[in-house]
Design a protein around this motif. Structure first.
Motif, PDB file in Angstrom:
ATOM      1  N   GLY A 142       3.798  -8.772   2.014  1.00  0.00           N
ATOM      2  CA  GLY A 142       4.194  -7.525   1.359  1.00  0.00           C
ATOM      3  C   GLY A 142       3.393  -7.182   0.131  1.00  0.00           C
ATOM      4  N   ALA A 143       2.680  -8.147  -0.434  1.00  0.00           N
ATOM      5  CA  ALA A 143       1.825  -7.889  -1.595  1.00  0.00           C
ATOM      6  C   ALA A 143       0.397  -7.558  -1.196  1.00  0.00           C
ATOM      7  CB  ALA A 143       1.820  -9.101  -2.525  1.00  0.00           C
ATOM      8  N   ALA A 144       0.048  -7.748   0.081  1.00  0.00           N
ATOM      9  CA  ALA A 144      -1.350  -7.638   0.514  1.00  0.00           C
ATOM     10  C   ALA A 144      -1.935  -6.260   0.239  1.00  0.00           C
ATOM     11  CB  ALA A 144      -1.464  -7.973   1.995  1.00  0.00           C
ATOM     12  N   GLY A 145      -1.187  -5.201   0.529  1.00  0.00           N
ATOM     13  CA  GLY A 145      -1.708  -3.855   0.319  1.00  0.00           C
ATOM     14  C   GLY A 145      -2.034  -3.578  -1.126  1.00  0.00           C
ATOM     15  N   SER A 183      -9.127   1.239   1.774  1.00  0.00           N
ATOM     16  CA  SER A 183      -8.388  -0.026   1.842  1.00  0.00           C
ATOM     17  C   SER A 183      -7.277   0.106   2.875  1.00  0.00           C
ATOM     18  CB  SER A 183      -7.800  -0.372   0.472  1.00  0.00           C
ATOM     19  OG  SER A 183      -7.141  -1.630   0.499  1.00  0.00           O
ATOM     20  N   ASN A 184      -7.252  -0.811   3.838  1.00  0.00           N
ATOM     21  CA  ASN A 184      -6.294  -0.745   4.941  1.00  0.00           C
ATOM     22  C   ASN A 184      -5.192  -1.791   4.811  1.00  0.00           C
ATOM     23  OD1 ASN A 184      -7.580   1.339   6.330  1.00  0.00           O
ATOM     24  ND2 ASN A 184      -8.834  -0.049   7.548  1.00  0.00           N
ATOM     25  N   ALA A 185      -3.984  -1.393   5.184  1.00  0.00           N
ATOM     26  CA  ALA A 185      -2.849  -2.319   5.233  1.00  0.00           C
ATOM     27  C   ALA A 185      -1.976  -1.926   6.416  1.00  0.00           C
ATOM     28  CB  ALA A 185      -2.050  -2.273   3.939  1.00  0.00           C
ATOM     29  N   PHE A 186      -1.886  -2.806   7.392  1.00  0.00           N
ATOM     30  CA  PHE A 186      -1.154  -2.514   8.622  1.00  0.00           C
ATOM     31  C   PHE A 186      -0.104  -3.590   8.846  1.00  0.00           C
ATOM     32  CE2 PHE A 186      -5.637  -1.068   9.863  1.00  0.00           C
ATOM     33  CZ  PHE A 186      -5.463   0.174   9.239  1.00  0.00           C
ATOM     34  N   GLY A 187       1.106  -3.183   9.237  1.00  0.00           N
ATOM     35  CA  GLY A 187       2.189  -4.142   9.322  1.00  0.00           C
ATOM     36  C   GLY A 187       2.849  -4.216  10.683  1.00  0.00           C
ATOM     37  N   PHE A 188       3.728  -5.216  10.841  1.00  0.00           N
ATOM     38  CA  PHE A 188       4.535  -5.361  12.052  1.00  0.00           C
ATOM     39  C   PHE A 188       5.255  -4.052  12.356  1.00  0.00           C
ATOM     40  CE2 PHE A 188       5.439 -10.240  12.270  1.00  0.00           C
ATOM     41  CZ  PHE A 188       4.118 -10.449  12.595  1.00  0.00           C
ATOM     42  N   ALA A 241       0.834  -1.209   0.000  1.00  0.00           N
ATOM     43  CA  ALA A 241       0.000   0.000   0.000  1.00  0.00           C
ATOM     44  C   ALA A 241       0.862   1.250   0.000  1.00  0.00           C
ATOM     45  CB  ALA A 241      -0.929  -0.003   1.212  1.00  0.00           C
ATOM     46  N   LYS A 242       1.977   1.216   0.722  1.00  0.00           N
ATOM     47  CA  LYS A 242       2.828   2.394   0.844  1.00  0.00           C
ATOM     48  C   LYS A 242       3.487   2.786  -0.477  1.00  0.00           C
ATOM     49  CE  LYS A 242       5.274   2.936   4.686  1.00  0.00           C
ATOM     50  NZ  LYS A 242       4.647   4.076   5.364  1.00  0.00           N
ATOM     51  N   VAL A 243       3.542   1.852  -1.433  1.00  0.00           N
ATOM     52  CA  VAL A 243       4.103   2.210  -2.740  1.00  0.00           C
ATOM     53  C   VAL A 243       3.282   3.321  -3.403  1.00  0.00           C
ATOM     54  CG1 VAL A 243       5.207  -0.020  -3.147  1.00  0.00           C
ATOM     55  CG2 VAL A 243       2.841   0.320  -3.881  1.00  0.00           C
ATOM     56  N   PHE A 244       1.977   3.341  -3.154  1.00  0.00           N
ATOM     57  CA  PHE A 244       1.136   4.393  -3.727  1.00  0.00           C
ATOM     58  C   PHE A 244       1.540   5.754  -3.180  1.00  0.00           C
ATOM     59  CE2 PHE A 244      -1.390   0.603  -4.365  1.00  0.00           C
ATOM     60  CZ  PHE A 244      -2.068   0.823  -5.558  1.00  0.00           C
ATOM     61  N   ALA A 245       1.888   5.788  -1.897  1.00  0.00           N
ATOM     62  CA  ALA A 245       2.296   7.038  -1.274  1.00  0.00           C
ATOM     63  C   ALA A 245       3.633   7.522  -1.830  1.00  0.00           C
ATOM     64  CB  ALA A 245       2.383   6.870   0.239  1.00  0.00           C
TER      65      ALA A 245
END
Length: 412
Positions: free
Chosen positions: A335-338, A385-390, A166-170
């Motif tokens: 890592g692909a989930a977002g 769309s949410n993506a939260f990580g360790f 998801a952060k790739v979009f940012a």
């Protein structure tokens, strides 16, 4: 923020290759999880494997990149005419004006696992043909995509655990805003490996059955793999320049609560901050969101923390929009989930579909989330769309249909 256009997108996971297979599975409420049969993984769990990855021949000029992760990426890039759309953008802008932003958690670590399995019994030396830089190095998926298309613009890999895709979009949005690029290939790719399977097993986070996000009896995750990509460009200025099905990236929110190495803040403070920032940057109110694709891993603590954040932001259960976690269908693709779930969210918008969270038979009412257990057609103008990580690294994305912006008091 100024809306950005998702010119094209694609997804490959255990649901199938490409958008048609993915959409068909979502409509039919079919998942792709199966009992774990990954080589050397003697674990009582379920996984979401993509068929045919090991048999995929690597393109001859990319042989140095050959590993399971890049074969999966190559399969993904070949679906839905995505490669052709990138080539058209390359002709339009020039190879040096297109950036590459790829999220991954473990990259091609399976190649390193294989190398250690075959090291010299006398010296311990790794095999001479092991290519760490082109396979396992975290940057290698971005290097592979860049080489696949012959691009010359900025390229970077994001590895922030499960928010990476998801952060790739940012990251792409910032470079577009700075004028450094005119388009971006964004996405995520993560493939099955022993490190992830045994690592999550050591944390006692693997379920012994297909994962059940937000279920009262949820007891862990199912690990999957996926490759999902999108082509991101500036939206045209002229009125009427977008077709009715155009999907826009309206808002982005990022946060880091740094509460714990592997557990979210119990009240979901970082998740709430990311969602609030995404809404603020989009110019929308919480009441404008028609669907939430939840991070929803299926572990007791993660689902509870996300639910508390949603409950606080949306002012209670009655105000919360329909929500679901599609990880019950795809597994957690790390890592692909977002990226995968962003594409699923875009499909929901394009096809006016609220996708169910399969395997969840008894939603936990104590979580206070309006959880979908049946897929249905509905008016979907916007979605979160949410993506939260360790480590408390969080990212939320707001998408919307271009033909509905006027009803929301926005313009492209």
């Amino acid at each position: 923020m100024k809306p950005l256009l998702l010119t094209h997108f694609t997804a490959t996971s255990c649901l199938g290759r490409g958008l048609d297979a993915t959409l068909d599975a979502l409509r039919g409420q079919r998942g792709g999880l199966a009992p774990c049969d990954f080589p050397r993984a003697d674990l009582d769990t379920w996984i979401g494997a993509v068929d045919g990855v090991d048999a995929e021949p690597m393109r001859a000029d990319l042989a140095a990149f050959d590993c399971r992760n890049h074969r999966l990426a190559q399969i993904g890039l070949a679906q839905d005419g995505f490669a052709e759309r990138v080539e058209a953008a390359k002709a339009r802008y020039g190879a040096k004006r297109i950036g590459v932003f790829v999220g991954t958690s473990t990259s091609g670590i399976l190649e390193t696992e294989h190398a250690y399995q075959h090291r010299d019994p006398q010296t311990g030396a790794l095999p001479g043909d092991f290519r760490y830089a082109q396979t396992h190095n975290i940057y290698s998926p971005a290097a592979f995509v860049r080489a696949y298309f012959g691009l010359g613009g900025p390229a970077m890999a994001i590895s922030s655990a499960c928010s990476s895709g998801a952060k790739v979009f940012a990251s792409a949005r910032r470079m577009l805003a700075a004028g450094l690029i005119d388009a971006a290939v964004v996405g995520g790719v993560d493939s099955l490996c022993l490190t992830a399977l045994y690592g999550f097993n050591s944390l006692e986070l693997l379920s012994r059955q297909p994962c059940r996000p937000y279920d009262v009896a949820r007891d862990g995750i199912s690990i999957g793999e996926a490759a999902a990509f999108a082509l991101l460009e500036r939206a045209p200025e002229a009125d009427g320049a977008l077709d009715d099905n155009a999907i826009l990236l309206l808002g982005i929110g990022e946060s880091s609560d740094a509460h714990h190495m592997s557990s979210p803040h119990p009240d979901g403070l970082g998740a709430r901050a990311a969602m609030a920032q995404a809404l603020a940057s989009s110019g929308l109110a919480a009441s404008d969101i028609d669907y939430i694709n939840l991070h929803g891993t299926g572990t007791p603590s993660n689902d509870a923390a996300e639910a508390r954040a949603i409950h606080a932001l949306f002012d209670g259960t009655a105000s919360a929009p329909p929500s679901s976690s599609t990880k019950g269908a795809t597994g957690h693709t790390l890592g692909a989930a977002g990226a995968l779930e962003a594409v699923i969210t875009m499909l929901a918008l394009r096809h006016q579909l609220l996708p169910a969270g399969i395997n969840t038979t008894q939603p936990d009412l104590a979580l206070g989330v309006n959880y979908l257990t049946t897929s249905r057609d509905a008016r979907v103008r916007t979605a979160l769309s949410n993506a939260f990580g360790f480590g408390g690294t969080n990212c939320s994305l707001v998408f919307g249909r271009a033909d509905q912006l006027d009803t929301l008091g926005l313009s492209s």
